[in-house]
Write a protein that holds these residues in place. Structure first.
Motif, PDB file in Angstrom:
ATOM      1  N   PHE A  47     -86.025  25.019 -45.011  1.00 22.17           N
ATOM      2  CA  PHE A  47     -86.435  26.457 -44.722  1.00 22.17           C
ATOM      3  C   PHE A  47     -86.803  26.901 -46.307  1.00 22.17           C
ATOM      4  O   PHE A  47     -85.725  26.673 -47.168  1.00 22.17           O
ATOM      5  CB  PHE A  47     -85.769  27.564 -43.947  1.00 22.17           C
ATOM      6  CG  PHE A  47     -85.724  27.140 -42.610  1.00 22.17           C
ATOM      7  CD1 PHE A  47     -86.653  27.144 -41.778  1.00 22.17           C
ATOM      8  CD2 PHE A  47     -84.249  26.903 -42.174  1.00 22.17           C
ATOM      9  CE1 PHE A  47     -86.426  26.457 -40.409  1.00 22.17           C
ATOM     10  CE2 PHE A  47     -84.043  26.301 -40.809  1.00 22.17           C
ATOM     11  CZ  PHE A  47     -85.105  26.460 -40.039  1.00 22.17           C
ATOM     12  N   VAL A  81     -84.635  30.545 -36.798  1.00 20.43           N
ATOM     13  CA  VAL A  81     -86.382  30.594 -37.322  1.00 20.43           C
ATOM     14  C   VAL A  81     -87.027  30.893 -36.348  1.00 20.43           C
ATOM     15  O   VAL A  81     -87.221  29.738 -35.503  1.00 20.43           O
ATOM     16  CB  VAL A  81     -86.311  29.839 -38.607  1.00 20.43           C
ATOM     17  CG1 VAL A  81     -87.848  29.949 -38.981  1.00 20.43           C
ATOM     18  CG2 VAL A  81     -85.132  29.987 -39.510  1.00 20.43           C
ATOM     19  N   ASN A 105     -78.503  27.576 -35.720  1.00 19.72           N
ATOM     20  CA  ASN A 105     -77.451  27.122 -36.299  1.00 19.72           C
ATOM     21  C   ASN A 105     -76.446  28.181 -36.262  1.00 19.72           C
ATOM     22  O   ASN A 105     -76.899  29.361 -36.597  1.00 19.72           O
ATOM     23  CB  ASN A 105     -77.710  26.263 -37.522  1.00 19.72           C
ATOM     24  CG  ASN A 105     -78.381  27.034 -38.566  1.00 19.72           C
ATOM     25  OD1 ASN A 105     -77.612  28.016 -39.212  1.00 19.72           O
ATOM     26  ND2 ASN A 105     -79.549  26.769 -38.923  1.00 19.72           N
ATOM     27  N   ILE A 134     -72.097  23.732 -41.087  1.00 17.55           N
ATOM     28  CA  ILE A 134     -72.563  24.603 -39.733  1.00 17.55           C
ATOM     29  C   ILE A 134     -72.567  23.954 -38.571  1.00 17.55           C
ATOM     30  O   ILE A 134     -72.119  22.541 -38.662  1.00 17.55           O
ATOM     31  CB  ILE A 134     -73.921  25.094 -39.940  1.00 17.55           C
ATOM     32  CG1 ILE A 134     -74.975  24.039 -40.075  1.00 17.55           C
ATOM     33  CG2 ILE A 134     -73.950  26.199 -41.363  1.00 17.55           C
ATOM     34  CD1 ILE A 134     -76.240  24.517 -40.191  1.00 17.55           C
ATOM     35  N   GLY A 155     -82.703  14.579 -35.289  1.00 16.93           N
ATOM     36  CA  GLY A 155     -81.437  15.097 -35.670  1.00 16.93           C
ATOM     37  C   GLY A 155     -81.463  15.030 -37.262  1.00 16.93           C
ATOM     38  O   GLY A 155     -80.690  15.452 -37.863  1.00 16.93           O
ATOM     39  N   ASP A 156     -82.955  14.841 -37.963  1.00 14.02           N
ATOM     40  CA  ASP A 156     -83.012  14.654 -39.272  1.00 14.02           C
ATOM     41  C   ASP A 156     -82.839  16.066 -40.006  1.00 14.02           C
ATOM     42  O   ASP A 156     -82.318  16.097 -41.065  1.00 14.02           O
ATOM     43  CB  ASP A 156     -84.082  14.152 -39.557  1.00 14.02           C
ATOM     44  CG  ASP A 156     -84.016  12.372 -39.703  1.00 14.02           C
ATOM     45  OD1 ASP A 156     -82.892  12.034 -39.616  1.00 14.02           O
ATOM     46  OD2 ASP A 156     -84.888  11.906 -40.090  1.00 14.02           O
ATOM     47  N   GLY A 167     -83.673  25.589 -31.076  1.00 11.73           N
ATOM     48  CA  GLY A 167     -83.280  25.358 -32.500  1.00 11.73           C
ATOM     49  C   GLY A 167     -82.410  26.803 -32.807  1.00 11.73           C
ATOM     50  O   GLY A 167     -83.036  27.803 -32.978  1.00 11.73           O
ATOM     51  N   LEU A 195     -91.049  24.211 -35.958  1.00 11.40           N
ATOM     52  CA  LEU A 195     -89.833  25.033 -35.541  1.00 11.40           C
ATOM     53  C   LEU A 195     -89.474  24.318 -34.108  1.00 11.40           C
ATOM     54  O   LEU A 195     -90.050  23.628 -33.443  1.00 11.40           O
ATOM     55  CB  LEU A 195     -90.149  26.324 -35.214  1.00 11.40           C
ATOM     56  CG  LEU A 195     -90.427  27.249 -36.391  1.00 11.40           C
ATOM     57  CD1 LEU A 195     -90.923  28.731 -35.964  1.00 11.40           C
ATOM     58  CD2 LEU A 195     -89.109  27.145 -36.941  1.00 11.40           C
ATOM     59  N   LYS A 244     -73.477  19.778 -38.698  1.00  9.60           N
ATOM     60  CA  LYS A 244     -74.540  19.694 -39.844  1.00  9.60           C
ATOM     61  C   LYS A 244     -74.054  20.304 -41.208  1.00  9.60           C
ATOM     62  O   LYS A 244     -73.157  20.978 -41.294  1.00  9.60           O
ATOM     63  CB  LYS A 244     -75.898  20.365 -39.260  1.00  9.60           C
ATOM     64  CG  LYS A 244     -76.248  19.810 -38.071  1.00  9.60           C
ATOM     65  CD  LYS A 244     -77.325  18.641 -38.410  1.00  9.60           C
ATOM     66  CE  LYS A 244     -77.645  18.069 -37.056  1.00  9.60           C
ATOM     67  NZ  LYS A 244     -78.348  16.834 -36.969  1.00  9.60           N
TER      68      LYS A 244
HETATM   69  N1  ADP Z   1     -85.725  27.086 -35.416  1.00 11.22           N
HETATM   70  C1  ADP Z   1     -84.393  26.882 -36.012  1.00 11.22           C
HETATM   71  N2  ADP Z   1     -83.845  27.824 -36.562  1.00 11.22           N
HETATM   72  C2  ADP Z   1     -82.568  27.346 -37.366  1.00 11.22           C
HETATM   73  N3  ADP Z   1     -82.277  26.077 -37.281  1.00 11.22           N
HETATM   74  C3  ADP Z   1     -82.660  25.229 -36.555  1.00 11.22           C
HETATM   75  C4  ADP Z   1     -84.015  25.432 -36.028  1.00 11.22           C
HETATM   76  N4  ADP Z   1     -84.553  24.367 -35.495  1.00 11.22           N
HETATM   77  C5  ADP Z   1     -83.443  23.143 -35.824  1.00 11.22           C
HETATM   78  N5  ADP Z   1     -82.614  23.852 -36.695  1.00 11.22           N
HETATM   79  C6  ADP Z   1     -81.510  23.093 -37.189  1.00 11.22           C
HETATM   80  O1  ADP Z   1     -81.758  21.753 -37.360  1.00 11.22           O
HETATM   81  C7  ADP Z   1     -81.210  20.742 -36.924  1.00 11.22           C
HETATM   82  C8  ADP Z   1     -81.967  19.545 -36.540  1.00 11.22           C
HETATM   83  O2  ADP Z   1     -82.790  19.807 -35.684  1.00 11.22           O
HETATM   84  P1  ADP Z   1     -83.389  18.808 -34.863  1.00 11.22           P
HETATM   85  O3  ADP Z   1     -84.381  19.486 -33.634  1.00 11.22           O
HETATM   86  O4  ADP Z   1     -82.187  18.044 -34.070  1.00 11.22           O
HETATM   87  O5  ADP Z   1     -84.038  17.643 -35.613  1.00 11.22           O
HETATM   88  P2  ADP Z   1     -85.289  17.109 -35.550  1.00 11.22           P
HETATM   89  O6  ADP Z   1     -86.400  18.272 -35.725  1.00 11.22           O
HETATM   90  O7  ADP Z   1     -85.664  16.193 -36.637  1.00 11.22           O
HETATM   91  O8  ADP Z   1     -85.604  16.587 -34.107  1.00 11.22           O
HETATM   92  C9  ADP Z   1     -80.427  21.469 -35.878  1.00 11.22           C
HETATM   93  O9  ADP Z   1     -79.029  21.017 -35.674  1.00 11.22           O
HETATM   94  C10 ADP Z   1     -80.310  23.070 -36.245  1.00 11.22           C
HETATM   95  O10 ADP Z   1     -79.371  23.048 -37.127  1.00 11.22           O
END
Ligand code: ADP
Ligand code: ADP
Ligand code: ADP
Lengths: 112, 417, 417, 417, 112, 112
Positions: free
Chosen positions: F92, E64, E29, F33, F87-88, E27, E112, F58
Motif C-alpha cells: 500500500f 483497505v 490485517n 501482524i 499469500g505473497d 482482506g 484489493l 505476516k
Molecule cells: N484489503 C486488505 N486490507 C488490508 N490488508 C490486506 C488486504 N488484503 C490483503 N491484505 C493482507 O495481505 C496479506 C496477503 O493477502 P493474500 O490475499 O493472502 O495474498 P495474495 O493477494 O497474494 O493472494 C494478507 O494476509 C493480509 O494481511
C-alpha cells in the motif's frame, strides 16, 4: 485531522506518557516495532561468537489530533524524547480523513 | 557406620536444594520487567559457580572448620581445599554420612543464601559490583553466621538457641542484608509510581514450584538422616506452607475480592520460610499456626511498611525472607519441644519454659545486628571504591542490554527471522 | 522397624509427586489461551494449600482412619489433626516408615486429583465456585474413594479388586467427575468453532516433563518401600509411557503425516495413566501392551466421542485420565500376576482366572457411578446456591483479568517499560 | 542382598536423569528461533519413547547381554524383552539392586545420548529422517559403545580404560556423531551471517538447570550404590561445573567486558561433561582443574574452530559434548587414583603411571573412529534412500509449521482470541 | 481507496471476523497495541500493593477498501463491536494512494 | 513523501533486508501482524482434532521515501518477495505530509 506517528526509544515511553498527561493529551496508542536507521545496534555475544544486532526495538506511538494541534504535539514529543544521539527516531505526519468514536458514533474532531 | 539410606537421602536432598537456586533465578526473573530478565537470572546463577569454588577453597573451612581463636565466630583454615573432608570418612558433624556429603549439603545452602539477597538489589546494580558484593558477603556474613549457629563451638549455638534449617543463617541474614544493601544502593528510578511489571508469571510459578519442592528437601534433609526427625520436618513444612498460602488468599479475598497467583505463591513461600527454623522442633499444630500467621505479617510489611519507609526492596528479600525468618525463630522459641528433638535443651515459651525463648531472642538480636552492620560496611566500602549503580540511561534501557548485551527473548517476536 | 532406605525413598517420592501439581498447572496453562493462563494456574495451585490443610484437619482421618460404621465407605474422625499419626511411630498401613510419612505420601496424591478435575472446567468457571467445588469434592468424592480402595475395611478392597497407584481413586474419579461437572457447567462460548488456542507449548512441555518424572515416583513410591515391587512399578511405568507415546505418534503419522509435540506428550501421559493401577501387578510385556493400546483408545475419545456428544471437557480430564484409567483397571484385571504382587489374590483373566477380572469390573462400576453421582449432586447444588459461571463478557475478556485482575505476561510486550 | 538405600538411590537417580532429556529439549529449544522451537523439542522428546521401547525389546540385550561372538563389541539377544532381567533378582552387574533397576538406570543414559546428537542437526533435518537416523544410531553406535565400555567382556574395558559415567559412551559418541552428521547434512541457510537467534533464554535456563541437577544423579548414580564413591562423584561434579562456569565468565569478561547467561550456563554444562568420565576416579583438586580448563578449550572450539571449518554444529553437540568429553577422558587418564576407585587398575599419568593414560588414549581413538565411521555410514545411506533435508522454503518458513503443523506459541500474541 | 483503521476491544476480534466473513470482506490485517483513552484500566494487586494499569491491550484492525465501501465497512464495525461503554475504541479513515498485489503485480481496486 | 507499506511472508524478511542493504535503503521499520486474505492458512492437529488456522502471521514493513523513489522501492520489494503463490501479500502506498528527525529537528526529505 492528522495522525502524528512517532518512532522513539523504548525507554522514552514512560517520560512521554508523563508529558502527555501534563499536556492533557489522552488518546493515543502504542506498539512495539523493530527499526533500523542510522543507528547501528549492539554487539551480542553468543557462546563466544560476536553477533551484530541490526534491528533495534523501538516504540511507535500514534496520536490523532486536530489540525491546529499538530505542531504543539510534535514539539512536545521532540522536547521529551530527544537525547541528541543517533537512534532518537522520527516523527511522521499523515492525513486522516475521518474519525469515529465507536461508542457514540460521533465523528470528526469531536470524536478525538 | 555409614548408612546407605542416609547417604541416599542427603545426597538426593542436596540435588533438590541445589535446584532451588536456578529456581530462585526464574522466580525472580518472572517478577521483573522483560528488559531486566537476563540480569536477574545472571545475578542468581553466577552464585552457583562462585559460592561453590569459594566453599571448596576456604568457605567450608571458615564455616565448619575448627573454631578460630575460640570466639565462636568463624572457623580456621585447616579444612581449606576440603583438606580432611572426605567422601570415605564421616565428618565431625554426623556419623552416618561421609564428611564430604555433609559439606555438599551445607554448600547448597550457602549457594542459595546470597542469591536471595540479590533480589533486593534488582534492576539497578552493576553486575561487577554485585560480583564483588557477593564475594565479600559470603566471607564476612555467611561463613561467620553459619559458624556461629551450626559450627563447632559456635557463639549462637552456645546460647542454647536453635535453628533447624537456617532461620538465622539463611533467611534472616539474607533478608536483613537485602534491606540494608537496598537502602544504601538507593531506589530504582520511578520507584513507587510504576511498580507493577512482572513480565512472565508462569516463569515465576515455575521458579516458585521448584522452590517449594526443594524446600521439603531443605528442611527434611537438615535432619541429615532419613529418620523420624526428617519426617517431622517434612510434615511441618507441608502444613505451614499450605496454611500460609490459604491465609494469603484469604487476605486478598477480604481486601480485593480477588486472589492472585503472585499472592498465593508468595504466601506459600513465606510459609516455607517461617517454618524453616522450627521444622524439626515444633509439633504439627504449631506448624499450622506458624504458617497461618506469617502471611498477614508479611502482607503488612510488603504493603504498609515498605511504602511508608520507601525502601526499594525490589523482589522482597527482606519482606519475604527477613520478616518470615524473624517470625520463624520467634515461633520456634514459642513452640519447640525437646520431646521432638532433644537438640533443643528446653521447651518453648508456650509450654512454659522461658529459657529457649530468651536464647532465641538473644540470637535474633545478634543475627540481625551482625548482618546489618557487616552488610552496611561492605556496601559503603564498595561505594567508595567502585561504581555500584548503572547510569539512569542504562537503567531505563534495561540492564540486559547495558550489562550483558543479551536479551531474554531475542527472536521471540517472530520478526527476527 | 524403620528402614532408612524406605524412609528416604518414600520421602523423596513424596517431594517429586508434590511437584506434579504445579507441573499439572503449567501443563494445563500452556494449553489455554493467554487470557486464561493465570486462572488455569491458580485453579490448580490453590489445591496445594487447600487440600493439605483439609488433609491435616480431617481429610486423612476420613480417608485412612478407622472405618466409620463398618460400611467401608469412609473413615471416622479419630485421626483428625493427625491425632495418632506420628513421625516416630509406624502407622497401620506399613511398618518400615512412620505413619506421618505415609500420610504425606497419600496427601500428595490427594492434592493432584482435584487438580486434574479442574482441567475439564477451564475457561468459564468462577474461581469462588471452583473453590467451593473442590472443597466439597474432596469430602464427598476423594476421601470416600480413597477409603473404599485403600482404607482399612474398604468396600472396594473387600471385593478383591486392586489398584496399585490410583486407577480408581485418582484417574477414574477425577476423569468421570470432570466429565459430569463440565456437562453441568456447560460449554465455553464458541466451543467447537475455535478450539485451537494453546498459548505456550514449551510451558506445556515443562509441565508434561514434570508429570512424567513425578509419575515414576507416583507409581514407584506406591510400593511404600525401596524394594522389588517399586522397581517392578518403575520399569512398567517407563515401558507403558514410552509405548503410548510411540503409538500416538504412529496414529498422527498415519492420519496426518505429521507428528506433534502436543500429541506425543499427550500419548506419554495417557500411557502413564493407563499403567497406574497395574504398575505393581503386571509383567513387563503387559505394560508394553497396555501402553501401546491406550493411545488409540484415547485418541478415539478425544476426537470422535467428544465431538459427537459435544461436551466441553476443556483440557481432557475425562478423555485422558478417565478413559485411560478405565482401560488401566481393566488391563490390571487382565494381566495381574499374584507372583509379582501377592496383594492380588488371583491372577488376571489372561492367565486364566476370572475372579480378579470380575472384581475389577465391579469396582469399576462402583467407582464410575459413585464419582458421577456425587459430582452431579455437588454441581447441581452449587448451581442452586451461587453463580458458577462467569458472564459471557468476562469469558470473552478472559478470566485472568475478570477473576484475578492479573495477567500472565503483563510487561512481556516490551512496551510496558 | 538388596539394600533399600541403594535401591532408593538408584531409583531416584534414574528419575532425575530421565528428567534430563526433556530438560535438554527445553535447553535446545530456547536456543533456536521461535519458528523451530516445536521441531527442536519434538526431536528430543520422541527419543524418550523410541529408545525406551527399543531398549526393552532388544537394546538392553545388545548392550549388556552376554557378549556376542566374543569380540567384545556387542551383546547377544538372550536378554531381549528383558528376558532374565528381573525386578526381584540381582543382575550380573551389581548385587545390591535388582537387575531391572540397573537396566532402567542404563536406559535413561541411552535416552539422553541420541537426544544430544540431534542438537547438531537442528533447523533443517526432516523429522522422518531424524527418526530413522536415531533408530539406526542406537543400534549401530550406542549399543556397541555401551557394550565395549561397560558390557561383560567389552573391548574397551578390556584395555583397562575407564569411564565412570559415560565419557566415551555418551559424550564423545554423541559429540563426534553430531559433528559427522551435521557435516553430511550441510549447513543451515544463511549460516554464519545470521546466527544469533535464541528465542527464549529463560527456557534455555530452565533446561540448563534441569541438566545441571540431573547430572549430579547421572554421575552420583553411576556408583550404583549410595556409598562413598557416589559422594566422591557428586562432590567432583559440583566442583568441576562451578569452576567451568567461573572460567567461562572470566573469558567473557576479558574479551567483552560482559558476561552472558548463555555463556555462564554453557560453561557449567561443559564442566559437567568434562568431569563425567572421571567423577568417580579423580580427587577433588583435579576436579577443580578439569573444570577450570574445559571452558577455554570449548570456547576456542565454539568460536575459532567452528568458524574456520564452517561446519554447522547448530547447538554445539560437538563443541560442548564432544570436546569436553575428550578432555574428560584424557584428564581421567591424568588424574585417576586407584585409591579412590579400584576399578581403575592404575593411577593416572600425573601420579607417575603411564598405563592408564595409554589405555585411555587407545580407547579414545577407538571411540572417536567408531562413532565417526558408523555415523557417516548411516547418514550417507539415509541420504541415498530418503530426503533428509527440508526444502529451502520450508527451512525459511520454519520447521514447526512445515514438519509439524504446530507452533510454539499459537495464541501468545493476544490477538488470537 | 481508503484505509479503515479500527481500534477495538480484544474480545471483539472473533465476532468481527465473523461479521466480515458474512459480509464477504476477506482482506485485513490485525495487530496488538496498547491504548489509552477515556478508559481507565483496571486495578491489579501485586503482592499486596494495588497498581493501576493505564495502558490497555487493544486490537488494531486495518482494512483497505474501495472508496464506495468505506461507509458500509464502518457501519459493520460499529454494529459489531459497540457495547456502549467507555473503551469501545475508534475508527480512523485514511487515504491510500495505491495498492499492489505482490503475487500478480495488479494495481488499484483490482488488487484489493 | 510517501509511505510504502508492504505486507510480506515472515520468511521473506531476511532477503528483503539484504536487498535494501544493497540498494542503500536504510530507514525502515517492521512489525508482526496477523493477516487474512486469499490464503487459507494451514491445518493444525490438536490432540487429534484438526483445526484450521485462518489468520496467518505476516510481517508489515514500513518505509517512508521521497516521492520519486516510490516506484523503485515497490519494484525492489516485489522482485525480492514474490513467489507467485497465494499469500505473497500486498503493498500500500500512502501520503505522508511531514517527516521530522527527532535528533536534529530537520524536516522533509532531508529527514529521511
Ligand atoms: N484489503 C486488505 N486490507 C488490508 N490488508 C490486506 C488486504 N488484503 C490483503 N491484505 C493482507 O495481505 C496479506 C496477503 O493477502 P493474500 O490475499 O493472502 O495474498 P495474495 O493477494 O497474494 O493472494 C494478507 O494476509 C493480509 O494481511
Ligand atoms: N525512512 C524511514 N521510514 C520508516 N522508518 C524510519 C525511516 N528512517 C528511520 N526510521 C525509523 O526511525 C528509527 C530511528 O532512526 P535513526 O536513523 O536510527 O535515528 P536518527 O535519525 O536519529 O539517527 C529507526 O529505528 C526506524 O524505525
Ligand atoms: N486521539 C487518538 N489517537 C489515537 N488513538 C486513540 C485516540 N483516542 C483514542 N484512541 C484509541 O482508542 C482506544 C479507545 O479509546 P477510549 O477513549 O477508551 O474509548 P471511547 O472513546 O469509546 O471512550 C484507546 O485505547 C486508544 O487506543
Amino acid at each position: 485531522m492528522k495522525l502524528v506517528e512517532a518512532i522513539i526509544r523504548p525507554e522514552k515511553l514512560e517520560p512521554l506518557k508523563d508529558s502527555f498527561l501534563k499536556a492533557d493529551i489522552k488518546g493515543m496508542n502504542v506498539r512495539q516495532i523493530l527499526g533500523c536507521g542510522n543507528q547501528h545496534g549492539w554487539i551480542a555475544h553468543n557462546r563466544g561468537s560476536s553477533v551484530m544486532m541490526n534491528m533495534l526495538p523501538k516504540i511507535e506511538i500514534k496520536i490523532v489530533v486536530a489540525d491546529d494541534k499538530v505542531e504543539d504535539t510534535v514539539k512536545l514529543i521532540i522536547d521529551t524524547v530527544r537525547t541528541g544521539e543517533i537512534g532518537d527516531g522520527k516523527i511522521f505526519v499523515k492525513p486522516v480523513e475521518e474519525c469515529i468514536r465507536i461508542r457514540t458514533g460521533e465523528r470528526g474532531d469531536d470524536a478525538l | 557406620m555409614f548408612n546407605p539410606g542416609d547417604i541416599a537421602f542427603v545426597a538426593i536432598c542436596s540435588m533438590l536444594v541445589f535446584f532451588m537456586t536456578p529456581g530462585l533465578g526464574l522466580f525472580y526473573a518472572g517478577m521483573v520487567r522483560r528488559k531486566n530478565a537476563i540480569n536477574t537470572i545472571m545475578s542468581v546463577m553466577f552464585v552457583c559457580g562462585l559460592a561453590t569454588v569459594m566453599w571448596f577453597v576456604f568457605g567450608y573451612s571458615l564455616s565448619f572448620g575448627p573454631d578460630a581463636g575460640g570466639f565462636g565466630v568463624v572457623g580456621n583454615l585447616s579444612n581449606a581445599f576440603f583438606h580432611g573432608v572426605s567422601a570415605s570418612e564421616a565428618g565431625p558433624y554426623t556419623d552416618t554420612i561421609p564428611g564430604a556429603l555433609y559439606a555438599v549439603f551445607q554448600l547448597v545452602f550457602c549457594i542459595v543464601t546470597p542469591a536471595i539477597v540479590v533480589g533486593s538489589l534488582s534492576g539497578r546494580m552493576k553486575f561487577s559490583a554485585l560480583f564483588v558484593f557477593v564475594t565479600a558477603w559470603l566471607v564476612l556474613v555467611y561463613y561467620p553466621m553459619a559458624h556461629m549457629v551450626w559450627g563447632q563451638g559456635g557463639l549462637i549455638a552456645g546460647l542454647g538457641a536453635v535453628d533447624f534449617a537456617g532461620g538465622y543463617v539463611i533467611e534472616i541474614s539474607s533478608g536483613i542484608s537485602g534491606l540494608v544493601a537496598c537502602i544504601i544502593l538507593g531506589t530504582r528510578k520511578g520507584y513507587g509510581i510504576q511498580s507493577y511489571h512482572p513480565h512472565n508469571i508462569p516463569l515465576f510459578v515455575i521458579g516458585g514450584a521448584i522452590l517449594w519442592v526443594g524446600w521439603f528437601a531443605f528442611n527434611g534433609g537438615s535432619a541429615l538422616s532419613a529418620n523420624e526427625l526428617a519426617v517431622q520436618a517434612i510434615v511441618n513444612t507441608m502444613i505451614a506452607s499450605a496454611a500460609a498460602m490459604l491465609s494469603w488468599m484469604l487476605i486478598e479475598t477480604v481486601l480485593y475480592q480477588k486472589v492472585t497467583v503472585m499472592g498465593a505463591v508468595t504466601g506459600a513461600i513465606v510459609g516455607l520460610v517461617s517454618i524453616t527454623p522450627g521444622a524439626g522442633f515444633v509439633p504439627f499444630e504449631a506448624a499450622l499456626f506458624i504458617g497461618g500467621v506469617v502471611s498477614p505479617i508479611c502482607f503488612f510489611f510488603l504493603t504498609k511498611v515498605k511504602e511508608k519507609f520507601a525502601y526499594d526492596d525490589a523482589l522482597d528479600a527482606f519482606g519475604c525472607h527477613g520478616i518470615s525468618g524473624i517470625w520463624g525463630v520467634i515461633a520456634t522459641g514459642l513452640f519447640a519441644q525437646t520431646a521432638i528433638n532433644p537438640v533443643a535443651h528446653w521447651d518453648g515459651l508456650f509450654f512454659g519454659d522461658t529459657r529457649l525463648f530468651a536464647a532465641q531472642m538473644m540470637a535474633l538480636a545478634i543475627a540481625v545486628l551482625y548482618s546489618a552492620v557487616m552488610t552496611a560496611i561492605i556496601m559503603l566500602l564498595l561505594k567508595k571504591v567502585m561504581t555500584i549503580r548503572v547510569s539512569p540511561e542504562e537503567e531505563a534501557l534495561g540492564l540486559d542490554i547495558s550489562e550483558h548485551s543479551e536479551e531474554g527473548y531475542p527472536a521471540f517476536s517472530g520478526i527476527d527471522q
